[in-house]
Enzyme design. Structure first.
Site, PDB file in Angstrom:
ATOM      1  N   LYS A  44       0.847  -1.193   0.000  1.00  0.00           N
ATOM      2  CA  LYS A  44       0.000   0.000   0.000  1.00  0.00           C
ATOM      3  C   LYS A  44       0.879   1.238   0.000  1.00  0.00           C
ATOM      4  O   LYS A  44       1.968   1.238   0.593  1.00  0.00           O
ATOM      5  CB  LYS A  44      -0.897   0.037   1.244  1.00  0.00           C
ATOM      6  CG  LYS A  44      -2.154   0.858   1.056  1.00  0.00           C
ATOM      7  CD  LYS A  44      -3.146   0.135   0.139  1.00  0.00           C
ATOM      8  CE  LYS A  44      -4.434   0.896   0.010  1.00  0.00           C
ATOM      9  NZ  LYS A  44      -5.397   0.168  -0.849  1.00  0.00           N
ATOM     10  N   ASP A  95      -6.729   4.422  -5.534  1.00  0.00           N
ATOM     11  CA  ASP A  95      -7.379   4.106  -4.261  1.00  0.00           C
ATOM     12  C   ASP A  95      -8.122   5.373  -3.832  1.00  0.00           C
ATOM     13  O   ASP A  95      -8.342   6.276  -4.632  1.00  0.00           O
ATOM     14  CB  ASP A  95      -6.333   3.667  -3.225  1.00  0.00           C
ATOM     15  CG  ASP A  95      -6.967   2.981  -2.023  1.00  0.00           C
ATOM     16  OD1 ASP A  95      -7.095   3.634  -0.974  1.00  0.00           O
ATOM     17  OD2 ASP A  95      -7.358   1.805  -2.133  1.00  0.00           O
ATOM     18  N   LEU A 118     -27.486  -0.419  -9.263  1.00  0.00           N
ATOM     19  CA  LEU A 118     -27.372  -0.577 -10.717  1.00  0.00           C
ATOM     20  C   LEU A 118     -26.377   0.403 -11.319  1.00  0.00           C
ATOM     21  O   LEU A 118     -26.627   1.006 -12.359  1.00  0.00           O
ATOM     22  CB  LEU A 118     -28.745  -0.403 -11.374  1.00  0.00           C
ATOM     23  CG  LEU A 118     -29.795  -1.466 -11.082  1.00  0.00           C
ATOM     24  CD1 LEU A 118     -31.101  -1.132 -11.794  1.00  0.00           C
ATOM     25  CD2 LEU A 118     -29.304  -2.849 -11.493  1.00  0.00           C
ATOM     26  N   GLY A 119     -25.244   0.545 -10.668  1.00  0.00           N
ATOM     27  CA  GLY A 119     -24.169   1.366 -11.214  1.00  0.00           C
ATOM     28  C   GLY A 119     -23.495   0.647 -12.361  1.00  0.00           C
ATOM     29  O   GLY A 119     -24.052  -0.278 -12.958  1.00  0.00           O
ATOM     30  N   GLY A 139     -23.025  -3.137 -11.115  1.00  0.00           N
ATOM     31  CA  GLY A 139     -24.310  -3.766 -10.852  1.00  0.00           C
ATOM     32  C   GLY A 139     -25.204  -3.811 -12.080  1.00  0.00           C
ATOM     33  O   GLY A 139     -25.895  -4.810 -12.333  1.00  0.00           O
ATOM     34  N   GLY A 140     -25.197  -2.724 -12.875  1.00  0.00           N
ATOM     35  CA  GLY A 140     -26.002  -2.696 -14.089  1.00  0.00           C
ATOM     36  C   GLY A 140     -25.554  -3.745 -15.094  1.00  0.00           C
ATOM     37  O   GLY A 140     -26.379  -4.407 -15.732  1.00  0.00           O
ATOM     38  N   ASP A 177     -32.008   0.831  -6.845  1.00  0.00           N
ATOM     39  CA  ASP A 177     -30.922   1.793  -6.855  1.00  0.00           C
ATOM     40  C   ASP A 177     -31.449   3.074  -6.214  1.00  0.00           C
ATOM     41  O   ASP A 177     -32.647   3.373  -6.314  1.00  0.00           O
ATOM     42  CB  ASP A 177     -30.445   2.079  -8.280  1.00  0.00           C
ATOM     43  CG  ASP A 177     -29.085   2.757  -8.303  1.00  0.00           C
ATOM     44  OD1 ASP A 177     -28.079   2.067  -8.536  1.00  0.00           O
ATOM     45  OD2 ASP A 177     -29.021   3.981  -8.083  1.00  0.00           O
ATOM     46  N   ASN A 185     -18.028  -3.487  -1.470  1.00  0.00           N
ATOM     47  CA  ASN A 185     -16.963  -3.715  -0.498  1.00  0.00           C
ATOM     48  C   ASN A 185     -17.488  -3.652   0.930  1.00  0.00           C
ATOM     49  O   ASN A 185     -18.409  -2.888   1.228  1.00  0.00           O
ATOM     50  CB  ASN A 185     -15.856  -2.665  -0.677  1.00  0.00           C
ATOM     51  CG  ASN A 185     -15.115  -2.834  -1.983  1.00  0.00           C
ATOM     52  OD1 ASN A 185     -14.807  -3.960  -2.385  1.00  0.00           O
ATOM     53  ND2 ASN A 185     -14.829  -1.741  -2.653  1.00  0.00           N
TER      54      ASN A 185
END
Length: 332
Positions: free
Chosen positions: A64, A101, A160-161, A164-165, A182, A239
């Site tokens: 990192k 990040d 549904l971004g 997700g979409g 959404d 996440n």
């Protein structure tokens, strides 16, 4: 840890492990009360990347980069900090590579690339792998296939971004029945085009379906929500889905399979590292992403055999690989 000669800001690079391969981990630029807080964050996140890549079957280690920012910072000083970070990363001689990040972007990776080639997720015009969402979505679908056939089953996609979409579209094309949600009402057009039932995020999470696919914010699986769930499995790219680790045990007690999000969501990272760091073909990168399905299948088999949660199986698998130095080609 170096005080950047250009920016005067603390640049911290932590390499936790190279046992399985080159350490990888994003560059975080954030505001910290003290440089020691930034150092602690770098160490914690580097360790987390080690176990994430090992559990996900990725032949990489964990690292990192953290740049501690003041409360306000000029754009020129921020750019100087990126250049300073590139120099520190280069000093590791290839043992560590970074990507975007919190607080950094694909464009920032181009700045770092002027100082080191050990960087991934650069924009397409710069020869990078570009948008990671298609590969992330492909990895999610591979994970869902490991849970059973897609056709004829009911899925609830929460969010549904871009990822997700794409997952919802693939599920619909594969013959699945969908319940979707959404927070953005504009996404309802996609739901209608897929023939999906549109509900609120809370209703989607607790819908009576075979699989819930969390694809938005984290922390949605809590001790209060678990008793209201009506699904057989949960697997999605959001996440940090669990409010805390104890929720995995609550899900297990109810007979609900929870596939660790850090395995399901690794497709974009796997693709970027395969293309930009390992230099493999697009076909080979896609094969590695599809390997997430095999990884999930292995974890579920071990969890069922040993009577533990998939989360425990994933952590045990990671520790075993690290202890034995098991480097592999990406095919489990």
């Amino acid at each position: 840890m170096v005080r950047g000669p250009r920016s005067g800001l603390p640049v911290i690079v932590a390499v936790h492990s190279t046992t399985l391969g080159q350490a990888v981990g994003g560059l975080r630029m954030w505001h910290y009360p003290d440089w020691r807080d930034a150092q602690a964050d770098a160490l914690r996140l580097a360790r987390g990347m080690t176990y994430k890549t090992a559990a996900a079957g990725v032949p990489k280690g964990g690292g990192k980069t953290v740049v501690a920012l003041p409360s306000t910072v000029a754009a020129s000083r921020r750019r100087d900090a990126l250049l300073d970070a590139g120099d520190v990363i280069e000093s590791f001689g290839g043992r560590y590579a970074t990507g975007p990040d919190v607080g950094t972007s694909e464009a920032d990776m181009d700045v770092i690339a002027s100082r080191t080639r050990h960087v991934f997720c650069r924009p397409l015009p710069s020869g990078g792998s570009g948008d990671s969402s298609p590969a992330t979505a492909a990895g999610v679908v591979a994970a869902l296939r490991a849970l059973g056939p897609l056709a004829g089953r009911r899925f609830a996609v929460v969010g549904l971004g871009r990822v997700g979409g794409a997952v919802a579209s693939t599920l619909a094309a594969s013959g699945a029945t969908l319940v979707v949600s959404d927070v953005d009402p504009a996404r309802r057009g996609l739901a209608d085009s897929l023939g999906a039932a549109w509900v609120s995020p809370e209703e989607a999470l607790t819908a009576e379906v075979d699989v819930v696919v969390p694809a938005a914010l984290g922390g949605v699986l809590t001790a209060e929500v678990v008793p209201r769930l009506r699904c057989g499995a949960i697997a999605g790219p959001a996440n940090n889905q669990l409010q805390d680790e104890s929720v995995a045990d609550l899900l297990h007690a109810r007979g609900i399979v929870w596939v660790p999000d850090y395995v399901v969501s690794m497709g974009g990272v796997i693709n970027a590292m395969a293309v930009e760091i390992d230099g493999v073909s697009a076909a080979e990168a896609a094969r590695r992403v599809d390997g997430i399905g095999t990884t999930v299948g292995d974890l579920l088999e071990v969890a069922d055999r040993d009577g533990v949660t998939p989360a425990r199986a994933a952590m045990d698998r990671a520790r075993t690989r690290l202890e034995n130095g098991l480097v592999h080609s990406g095919r489990d």
